[in-house]
Design an enzyme around this catalytic site. Structure first.
Site, PDB file in Angstrom:
ATOM      1  N   HIS A  70       0.821  -1.220   0.000  1.00 26.57           N
ATOM      2  CA  HIS A  70       0.000   0.000   0.000  1.00 26.57           C
ATOM      3  C   HIS A  70       0.856   1.273   0.000  1.00 26.57           C
ATOM      4  O   HIS A  70       0.533   2.256   0.670  1.00 26.57           O
ATOM      5  CB  HIS A  70      -0.953   0.030   1.209  1.00 26.57           C
ATOM      6  CG  HIS A  70      -2.001  -1.037   1.176  1.00 26.57           C
ATOM      7  ND1 HIS A  70      -3.303  -0.805   0.773  1.00 26.57           N
ATOM      8  CD2 HIS A  70      -1.946  -2.344   1.494  1.00 26.57           C
ATOM      9  CE1 HIS A  70      -3.997  -1.924   0.853  1.00 26.57           C
ATOM     10  NE2 HIS A  70      -3.190  -2.879   1.279  1.00 26.57           N
ATOM     11  N   ASN A 142     -10.496  -2.425   2.412  1.00 28.58           N
ATOM     12  CA  ASN A 142     -10.198  -2.369   0.975  1.00 28.58           C
ATOM     13  C   ASN A 142     -11.469  -2.018   0.196  1.00 28.58           C
ATOM     14  O   ASN A 142     -12.554  -1.984   0.760  1.00 28.58           O
ATOM     15  CB  ASN A 142      -9.691  -3.733   0.483  1.00 28.58           C
ATOM     16  CG  ASN A 142      -8.209  -3.953   0.784  1.00 28.58           C
ATOM     17  OD1 ASN A 142      -7.478  -3.013   1.054  1.00 28.58           O
ATOM     18  ND2 ASN A 142      -7.785  -5.203   0.744  1.00 28.58           N
ATOM     19  N   TYR A 350       0.645  -4.312  11.831  1.00 26.48           N
ATOM     20  CA  TYR A 350       0.695  -2.900  11.412  1.00 26.48           C
ATOM     21  C   TYR A 350       1.501  -2.049  12.390  1.00 26.48           C
ATOM     22  O   TYR A 350       2.372  -1.284  11.985  1.00 26.48           O
ATOM     23  CB  TYR A 350      -0.725  -2.339  11.249  1.00 26.48           C
ATOM     24  CG  TYR A 350      -1.422  -2.883  10.026  1.00 26.48           C
ATOM     25  CD1 TYR A 350      -1.685  -4.244   9.911  1.00 26.48           C
ATOM     26  CD2 TYR A 350      -1.811  -2.075   8.980  1.00 26.48           C
ATOM     27  CE1 TYR A 350      -2.306  -4.766   8.793  1.00 26.48           C
ATOM     28  CE2 TYR A 350      -2.438  -2.582   7.856  1.00 26.48           C
ATOM     29  CZ  TYR A 350      -2.689  -3.926   7.771  1.00 26.48           C
ATOM     30  OH  TYR A 350      -3.299  -4.439   6.663  1.00 26.48           O
TER      31      TYR A 350
HETATM   32  C1  HEM Z   1      -2.463 -10.926   7.582  1.00 24.50           C
HETATM   33  C2  HEM Z   1      -2.822 -10.144   6.574  1.00 24.50           C
HETATM   34  C3  HEM Z   1      -2.231  -8.785   6.378  1.00 24.50           C
HETATM   35  C4  HEM Z   1      -1.042  -8.279   6.807  1.00 24.50           C
HETATM   36  C5  HEM Z   1       0.031  -8.976   7.623  1.00 24.50           C
HETATM   37  C6  HEM Z   1      -0.981  -6.909   6.350  1.00 24.50           C
HETATM   38  C7  HEM Z   1       0.092  -6.059   6.553  1.00 24.50           C
HETATM   39  C8  HEM Z   1       0.143  -4.747   6.164  1.00 24.50           C
HETATM   40  C9  HEM Z   1       1.263  -3.874   6.368  1.00 24.50           C
HETATM   41  C10 HEM Z   1       2.565  -4.287   7.032  1.00 24.50           C
HETATM   42  C11 HEM Z   1       0.938  -2.660   5.891  1.00 24.50           C
HETATM   43  C12 HEM Z   1       1.781  -1.409   5.887  1.00 24.50           C
HETATM   44  C13 HEM Z   1       1.378  -0.527   7.050  1.00 24.50           C
HETATM   45  C14 HEM Z   1       2.218   0.716   7.178  1.00 24.50           C
HETATM   46  O1  HEM Z   1       3.402   0.707   6.822  1.00 24.50           O
HETATM   47  O2  HEM Z   1       1.673   1.707   7.698  1.00 24.50           O
HETATM   48  C15 HEM Z   1      -0.401  -2.753   5.375  1.00 24.50           C
HETATM   49  C16 HEM Z   1      -1.104  -1.714   4.838  1.00 24.50           C
HETATM   50  C17 HEM Z   1      -2.444  -1.802   4.533  1.00 24.50           C
HETATM   51  N1  HEM Z   1      -3.246  -2.920   4.560  1.00 24.50           N
HETATM   52 FE1  HEM Z   1      -2.683  -4.748   5.083  1.00 24.50          FE
HETATM   53  N2  HEM Z   1      -2.120  -6.604   5.656  1.00 24.50           N
HETATM   54  C18 HEM Z   1      -2.922  -7.736   5.665  1.00 24.50           C
HETATM   55  C19 HEM Z   1      -4.166  -7.852   5.113  1.00 24.50           C
HETATM   56  C20 HEM Z   1      -4.946  -6.795   4.755  1.00 24.50           C
HETATM   57  C21 HEM Z   1      -6.362  -6.866   4.511  1.00 24.50           C
HETATM   58  C22 HEM Z   1      -7.222  -8.119   4.624  1.00 24.50           C
HETATM   59  C23 HEM Z   1      -6.763  -5.598   4.223  1.00 24.50           C
HETATM   60  C24 HEM Z   1      -8.134  -5.102   3.919  1.00 24.50           C
HETATM   61  C25 HEM Z   1      -9.187  -5.515   4.595  1.00 24.50           C
HETATM   62  C26 HEM Z   1      -5.600  -4.731   4.281  1.00 24.50           C
HETATM   63  C27 HEM Z   1      -5.607  -3.375   4.070  1.00 24.50           C
HETATM   64  C28 HEM Z   1      -4.514  -2.565   4.199  1.00 24.50           C
HETATM   65  C29 HEM Z   1      -4.547  -1.143   3.930  1.00 24.50           C
HETATM   66  C30 HEM Z   1      -5.749  -0.328   3.493  1.00 24.50           C
HETATM   67  C31 HEM Z   1      -3.249  -0.672   4.143  1.00 24.50           C
HETATM   68  C32 HEM Z   1      -2.764   0.755   3.949  1.00 24.50           C
HETATM   69  C33 HEM Z   1      -3.062   1.608   5.166  1.00 24.50           C
HETATM   70  C34 HEM Z   1      -2.625   3.019   4.873  1.00 24.50           C
HETATM   71  O3  HEM Z   1      -3.278   3.665   4.039  1.00 24.50           O
HETATM   72  O4  HEM Z   1      -1.615   3.461   5.445  1.00 24.50           O
HETATM   73  N3  HEM Z   1      -4.517  -5.492   4.593  1.00 24.50           N
HETATM   74  N4  HEM Z   1      -0.852  -4.050   5.529  1.00 24.50           N
END
Ligand code: HEM
Length: 499
Positions: A70, A142, A350
């Protein structure tokens, strides 16, 4: 005054440079910002030229690691108002009738890097931070209702397969389909991503989904399971592959630019928040596991509970968007994570990544700071901007009266199981992908087949290709047959793949 940095206001000015004076980071005036100090006309530069050295040092350190996923995103401020009294379900401040809560939303693409085009096929992140009276609640969702996997232990492997190859630095369907052939439950999400929903026309005309089940807890401690859904009042508008290619040739930022234009015109986008609710006993009533993030709760009715309006763009992209940090761990009394295994992993991941990406004290940054007083004895660490003045940095204490509040207690859940390490029982990997396919218009189905065939057709390993085809065939016979034809596959081989 508008040129003064934020800390000048918060610590109070005690003299020195006036508003027009350029200063070094220590506040001392800069004498010359155009010519560095040299030893005469043709001598070398002087080490004592702090302005030159500090400027180069700060410049060299301007970049922070981009988000591991992202990375490409756009943030917008706004507000949320509840539209229904759901105090029977939750005591969360954000749903208190008559309340208005400031929010910050960051929209993003998932896989590609910070400067990548916004036209690429990908889910879109839809993360909302609610600055409530009882702390920040982040609903990190999402634009698609389900996810590829159901267990957090698979996430790093999945992302590695989707990111550019470590050898060629290019995204390669051979790699990610090699991964997904082992993940039949991804069939549903892959169908959404390869449909035109994978290329939304802009950020305003797409829905947002919480994806996981969460728990709402009321004053009596009663628990209900919910799924959240943001419905765009602007409607849904997706691009075909041709339209996306055409836009991409001219503009890498069409979606961000659309949002700036709308907000500038006062055309503030709105989303209504809907919930689907199950009581704990109902979790047993389905032929799939309702805590599985690859599933929608298709037959459960949804009710509107609030409306969000986005109305203000950040004044500085780095400070208010790059440094924003959303985390499923940020919950408030009345809203809790469910036992969904994917969500449980996210609750850890996160905050952990943000401590690396932004630092231990990232929650003290203005964009992330709760609008309530934060008091605890988590202390020190790099970049600490806290206001800790007391000698008592432990708890409990007779001298310092601060104490816990039972409002913050989690709900309790009776348990009888043994610890285990195995997959969920009710997997149902393909059925909902079929429901999705049959719900598309003929044109949308055609686009899905073409988009998917475009990537699946590049897979060199015949066995991987046929296993993937068998998944889509199991979801819906017509879907699988058309896809097989489109990639020149062998239908007999598809039918023979063991489930
Ligand atoms: C175990 C599953 C998941 C893991 C380990 C994971 C991990 C991460 C990580 C490490 C980040 C970066 C956060 C940052 O640097 O601030 C991220 C961002 C993000 N993830 Fe996931 N994610 C997973 C599943 C999902 C799912 C299922 C969704 C949606 C329902 C999702 C939506 C997002 C969004 C929207 C961001 C961006 C947030 C922002 O705008 O800063 N992720 N994710």
């Amino acid at each position: 005054m508008k040129y003064l940095p934020l800390f000048a206001f918060t610590i109070g000015l005690i003299g020195g440079a006036n508003a027009e004076t350029l200063t070094r980071d220590n506040g001392a005036p800069v004498g010359d910002n155009q010519n560095a100090q040299t030893a005469g006309e043709n001598g070398g530069n002087l080490l004592q030229d702090v302005q030159l050295i500090q400027k180069l040092q700060r410049f060299a350190r301007e970049r922070i690691p981009e988000r591991v996923v992202h990375a490409r995103g756009t943030g917008v401020h706004g507000e949320f108002v509840p539209t229904a009294d759901i105090s029977n379900l939750t005591r969360a401040a954000v749903f208190a009738p008559g309340s208005k809560t400031p929010v910050f939303v960051r929209f993003s693409t998932v896989i590609h890097s910070k400067g990548s085009p916004e036209t690429l096929r990908d889910p879109r992140g839809f993360a909302t931070k609610f600055y409530t009276e009882e702390g920040n609640w982040d609903l990190v969702g999402n634009n698609l209702p389900v996810f590829f996997i159901r267990d957090a232990i698979k996430f790093p492997d999945m992302v590695h397969s989707l990111k550019p190859s470590p050898v060629t630095n290019q995204q390669d369907p051979n790699r990610f389909f090699d991964f997904f052939r082992h993940v039949p439950e991804a069939t549903h999400m892959l169908s959404w991503v390869y449909s035109d929903y994978g290329t939304p026309a802009n950020l305003r005309q797409m829905d947002g989904w919480g994806v996981h089940a969460y728990k709402l807890v009321n004053e009596k401690g009663e628990v209900h399971y919910v799924k959240f859904h943001w419905k765009s009042r602007q409607g849904i508008n997706n691009l075909t592959a041709e339209e996306a290619t055409e836009i991409q040739a001219k503009d890498f930022s069409h979606a961000t630019s659309d949002m700036y234009t709308a907000i500038e015109k006062g055309d503030f986008p709105q989303w209504d928040l809907y919930i689907k609710v199950l009581n704990p006993a109902q979790l047993e009533d389905f032929n799939y596991n309702p805590l599985d993030a690859t599933k929608m709760w298709l037959d459960v009715p949804e009710t509107q509970v609030g409306t969000m309006t986005l109305n203000r763009m950040p004044t500085n992209f780095f400070q208010e968007t790059e440094q924003s940090a959303f985390a499923p761990a940020n919950t408030i009394p009345g809203i809790e994570p469910s036992e969904d295994r994917l969500l449980q992993g996210r609750v850890f991941s996160y905050s952990d990544t943000q401590m690396y990406r932004l630092g231990t004290n990232h929650q003290q940054l203005p964009i992330n700071r709760p609008r309530v007083v934060v008091q605890n004895w988590n202390q020190d660490g790099a970049g600490n901007y806290g206001q800790q003045t007391s000698e008592v940095n432990y708890q409990p204490s007779r001298i310092d009266a601060r104490k816990e509040d039972s409002k913050g207690l989690y709900s309790s859940k009776p348990l009888t199981a043994s610890t285990q390490q195995k997959a969920i029982e009710k997997k149902l990997p393909f059925a909902q992908a079929g429901v999705f396919y049959r719900g598309l218009s003929p044109k949308e189905r055609q686009n899905l087949i073409e988009n998917l065939a475009g990537d699946l057709g590049k897979v060199r390993d015949d066995n991987t290709k046929h296993i993937m085809l068998s998944y889509f065939y199991r979801a819906d016979r017509d879907y699988g047959e058309r896809l097989t034809k489109a990639v020149g596959g062998d239908l007999d081989q598809v039918r023979k793949v063991e489930p």
